[in-house]
Write an enzyme that holds these catalytic residues in place. Structure first.
Site, PDB file in Angstrom:
ATOM      1  N   CYS A   1      11.525  12.741  10.023  1.00 22.76           N
ATOM      2  CA  CYS A   1      11.076  14.086   9.452  1.00 22.76           C
ATOM      3  C   CYS A   1       9.648  14.128   9.691  1.00 22.76           C
ATOM      4  O   CYS A   1       9.247  12.747   9.790  1.00 22.76           O
ATOM      5  CB  CYS A   1      11.161  13.655   8.220  1.00 22.76           C
ATOM      6  N   LEU A   2       8.850  14.889   9.802  1.00 16.07           N
ATOM      7  CA  LEU A   2       8.015  14.925   9.962  1.00 16.07           C
ATOM      8  C   LEU A   2       6.831  14.774   9.315  1.00 16.07           C
ATOM      9  O   LEU A   2       5.192  13.952   9.538  1.00 16.07           O
ATOM     10  CB  LEU A   2       6.758  16.406  10.668  1.00 16.07           C
TER      11      LEU A   2
ATOM     12  N   HIS B   1      18.616  19.303   5.783  1.00 16.09           N
ATOM     13  CA  HIS B   1      17.407  18.643   5.971  1.00 16.09           C
ATOM     14  C   HIS B   1      16.663  19.548   5.508  1.00 16.09           C
ATOM     15  O   HIS B   1      15.413  19.250   4.821  1.00 16.09           O
ATOM     16  CB  HIS B   1      17.206  18.244   7.776  1.00 16.09           C
ATOM     17  N   GLU B   2      16.099  20.774   5.847  1.00 18.70           N
ATOM     18  CA  GLU B   2      15.089  21.861   5.773  1.00 18.70           C
ATOM     19  C   GLU B   2      15.458  21.645   3.906  1.00 18.70           C
ATOM     20  O   GLU B   2      14.938  22.100   3.310  1.00 18.70           O
ATOM     21  CB  GLU B   2      14.953  23.474   6.481  1.00 18.70           C
TER      22      GLU B   2
ATOM     23  N   HIS C   1      14.499  19.123   1.692  1.00 19.92           N
ATOM     24  CA  HIS C   1      12.713  19.646   1.363  1.00 19.92           C
ATOM     25  C   HIS C   1      13.029  20.954  -0.002  1.00 19.92           C
ATOM     26  O   HIS C   1      12.083  19.960  -0.708  1.00 19.92           O
ATOM     27  CB  HIS C   1      12.025  20.387   2.882  1.00 19.92           C
TER      28      HIS C   1
ATOM     29  N   GLY D   1      12.497  22.543  12.368  1.00 22.00           N
ATOM     30  CA  GLY D   1      12.480  22.284  11.229  1.00 22.00           C
ATOM     31  C   GLY D   1      11.084  22.186  10.298  1.00 22.00           C
ATOM     32  O   GLY D   1      10.964  21.349  10.686  1.00 22.00           O
TER      33      GLY D   1
ATOM     34  N   GLN E   1       6.060  20.697   2.783  1.00 26.10           N
ATOM     35  CA  GLN E   1       5.415  19.637   3.458  1.00 26.10           C
ATOM     36  C   GLN E   1       4.428  20.055   4.261  1.00 26.10           C
ATOM     37  O   GLN E   1       3.628  19.971   5.247  1.00 26.10           O
ATOM     38  CB  GLN E   1       6.654  20.094   4.929  1.00 26.10           C
TER      39      GLN E   1
END
Length: 175
Positions: free
Chosen positions: A104-105, A146-147, A150, A46, A51
């Protein structure tokens, strides 16, 4: 399509509430295509627009639930499903929750234990501005939550009961 740089903490855009999208132009289509390519290259399941430095309410999710197979048998390859959602919001959530390990990226090198709803219903718009709804459960529900976090400036450590640096074998087992 272009690979975009994935921002990491302490970049301030990651802590801002993203603005709703109301213009479905070529710039948005390019952003979406770039986000998909960037997510796949990372690799991740995702990615949210903040991000990559864009404070818009856009997420991409790509995931396939692995099939259950008897021990000793090889699982068949399952093609992941790609979701592109603009202005997503959770409209329904289960009472049941599950705790799982997330990474997480935008926070490389750490993971955390996070409690999330087991099932969520998410509504938003597709890349052409048409209404869409997704009912997600398990890891897919976790990824959507999660997304969407963000987009609200919330990162998983804000919700985690503990955060740690994983051992190499732990990283292999994570989604």
């Amino acid at each position: 399509m272009t690979l975009r740089t994935i921002l990491t903490l302490p970049e301030q855009v990651l802590r801002r509430k993203a603005r709703p999208v109301d213009c479905f132009d070529m710039d948005l289509q390019t952003l979406i295509d770039d986000m998909i390519e960037t997510m796949r290259a990372a690799p991740g399941v995702g990615l949210a627009a903040p991000q990559v430095g864009i404070s818009d309410r856009v997420i991409v999710v790509e995931y396939a639930e692995p099939p259950e197979v008897p021990e000793g048998e090889e699982a068949p390859e399952v093609k992941p499903k790609l979701y592109v959602m603009i202005n997503p919001e959770i409209v329904k959530a289960s009472k049941e929750t599950e705790t799982g390990v997330e990474g997480c990226l935008s926070i490389p090198g750490l993971v955390g234990e996070v409690e999330r709803f087991s099932t969520v219903q998410v509504k938003g718009l597709n890349r052409r501005g048409q209404p869409m709804k997704v009912k997600a459960e398990g890891w897919l529900a976790r990824i959507f939550q999660h997304e969407i976090d963000h987009l609200n400036g919330v990162l998983y450590p804000d919700r985690a009961t503990k955060v740690w640096k994983p051992e190499p074998e732990e990283e292999e087992d994570m989604v």
